[in-house]
Design an enzyme around this catalytic site. Structure first.
Site, short mmCIF file in Angstrom:
data_model
loop_
_atom_site.label_atom_id
_atom_site.label_comp_id
_atom_site.label_asym_id
_atom_site.label_seq_id
_atom_site.Cartn_x
_atom_site.Cartn_y
_atom_site.Cartn_z
N MET A 163 0.84 -1.20 0.00
CA MET A 163 0.00 0.00 0.00
C MET A 163 0.88 1.25 0.00
O MET A 163 0.40 2.36 0.27
CB MET A 163 -0.93 0.00 1.20
CG MET A 163 -1.91 -1.18 1.18
SD MET A 163 -3.40 -0.89 2.13
CE MET A 163 -2.75 -0.57 3.74
N TYR A 194 4.10 4.04 0.73
CA TYR A 194 4.79 4.73 1.82
C TYR A 194 5.93 3.83 2.32
O TYR A 194 5.98 3.43 3.48
CB TYR A 194 3.83 5.12 2.95
CG TYR A 194 4.24 6.41 3.59
CD1 TYR A 194 4.13 7.61 2.91
CD2 TYR A 194 4.78 6.43 4.88
CE1 TYR A 194 4.53 8.80 3.48
CE2 TYR A 194 5.18 7.62 5.46
CZ TYR A 194 5.05 8.80 4.76
OH TYR A 194 5.45 9.98 5.33
N HIS A 209 9.23 -2.93 3.39
CA HIS A 209 8.87 -3.08 1.97
C HIS A 209 10.12 -3.34 1.12
O HIS A 209 10.12 -4.20 0.24
CB HIS A 209 8.22 -1.79 1.45
CG HIS A 209 6.93 -1.43 2.10
ND1 HIS A 209 6.76 -0.30 2.86
CD2 HIS A 209 5.72 -2.05 2.09
CE1 HIS A 209 5.52 -0.22 3.27
NE2 HIS A 209 4.86 -1.28 2.83
N GLN A 230 -10.42 -3.00 1.90
CA GLN A 230 -9.93 -3.62 3.14
C GLN A 230 -9.96 -2.67 4.33
O GLN A 230 -9.48 -3.00 5.40
CB GLN A 230 -8.53 -4.21 2.93
CG GLN A 230 -7.43 -3.20 2.76
CD GLN A 230 -6.13 -3.87 2.35
OE1 GLN A 230 -6.00 -4.42 1.26
NE2 GLN A 230 -5.13 -3.84 3.23
N SER A 248 6.49 0.17 10.06
CA SER A 248 5.12 0.19 9.57
C SER A 248 4.83 1.58 9.02
O SER A 248 5.29 2.58 9.60
CB SER A 248 4.13 -0.11 10.71
OG SER A 248 2.82 0.27 10.34
N SER A 249 4.08 1.65 7.93
CA SER A 249 3.71 2.96 7.40
C SER A 249 2.92 3.74 8.45
O SER A 249 2.95 4.97 8.49
CB SER A 249 2.86 2.79 6.14
OG SER A 249 3.52 1.95 5.22
#
Ligand code: AMP
Length: 321
Positions: A64, A66, A71, A95, A219-220
């Protein structure tokens, strides 16, 4: 053709390594990295079909956006197992629940494209929501039991949205392998089940969680945390590590493990536990104690931000003989 794919996205997709040089795909650019951005599902599907016809191995990393080190680690790995690496970037409305952070989810396409390009991604595939879910769209796929507990209980419909979009991405990109992070452990289990149950011809690879040096899982959503909240959030990893130490000392019962984990988390400021679970690593059903391998999953609100994390717990072999 390559130029038309990247229209409107300069300077992100400009091949800075070959100013004025040919805008050709990476494979024919003699060592230059040229990443294309594709937005059209039909275009990526046609390109993937062409690659497949030429016998090229395709890997997909769904995201998703960012991008952070988590990632990037998936992309780096994807490169090692493929000849064509596609990274999808799609903040999937299906989602997110109505009260969730779809609108404020962090986005930075320019930075993401620069990072992906540095890794050597071939295609950054970033479709519009309207292209993924055009008017009249009504088909969804649900991985039933695995989607019900834990994150599925806290986020109704979440995994139906995840399974649906991932299946669509698989059909569009036609990867031989898809790479996911263990950070979203239940998501990984759901996707593995989806692939097995629907006989999808690809391999799902799970990769380890990447953490900041102080232990916070990348985490974004960490970007939502204030400095004080971020510091409080370190209790998640501390609690997981304490659980691992307990198991190392032969304390394997769920009750004892969760008691320790709960104590560490509730002692930190700003925290509210959503769930703590000791589960079987594939079925995600609760287990009474660590036998062989188990997974400890947790979701914790830190202020207004919900964080998830998990760890593998392995019973030390000596205790079983
Ligand atoms: P997201 O963009 O959050 O949907 O994540 C895209 C992929 O990156 C998913 O497979 C995640 O599990 C994975 N991922 C996210 N954070 C991490 C992390 N800290 N370490 C490894 N993988 C991650």
């Amino acid at each position: 053709m390559a130029l038309s794919r990247t229209q409107g996205l300069d300077p992100v997709v400009t091949d800075r390594d070959s100013p004025g040089g040919p805008k050709t795909p990476r494979e024919s650019a003699g060592g230059f990295f040229f990443m294309e951005i594709i937005r059209d599902p039909q275009e990526i599907q046609a390109l993937a079909a062409d690659w497949r016809a030429r016998g090229l191995r395709i890997a997909l990393v769904p995201t998703m956006g960012y991008f952070h080190g988590g990632h990037l680690s998936l992309m780096e790995y994807g490169k090692t197992i493929s000849e064509k690496l596609v990274v999808s970037l799609f903040v999937n409305p299906a989602q997110f629940g109505p009260e969730e952070d779809l609108d404020r989810y962090p986005r930075d396409l320019e930075q993401d494209a620069a990072l992906a390009r540095e890794v050597g991604v071939d295609i950054l595939y970033t479709p519009e929501a309207a292209a993924m879910y055009p008017p009249g769209y009504q088909t969804f796929v649900a991985v039933e039991r695995l989607s019900q507990g834990w994150d599925g209980a806290s986020r109704p419909g979440h995994f139906r949205g995840v399974a649906t979009v991932v299946l669509k991405l698989f059909n569009q990109v036609q990867p031989h392998a898809a790479v996911f992070g263990e950070k979203d452990y239940q998501q990984l289990a759901v996707i593995k089940r989806l692939v097995a149950d629907l006989d999808l011809p690809l391999t799902v690879v799970g990769r380890p969680i990447v953490r900041d040096p102080d232990g916070l899982a990348l985490s974004s959503r960490n970007t939502y945390l204030s400095r004080e909240e971020r510091s409080a959030a370190l209790c998640l990893n501390q609690a997981l590590k304490a659980a691992r130490r307990l198991v190392g000392n032969r304390v394997t019962s769920r009750e004892q493990i969760l008691k320790t984990v709960r104590k560490i988390i509730t002692q930190a400021p700003f925290t509210r536990i959503d769930y703590l679970a000791l589960v079987h690593p594939e079925t995600l059903e609760e287990v009474d104690s660590v036998r062989g391998e188990s997974r400890l999953l947790l979701a914790v609100w830190v202020g207004q931000t919900r964080l998830i994390d998990n760890i593998l717990l392995r019973e030390s072999p000596e205790c079983c003989v």
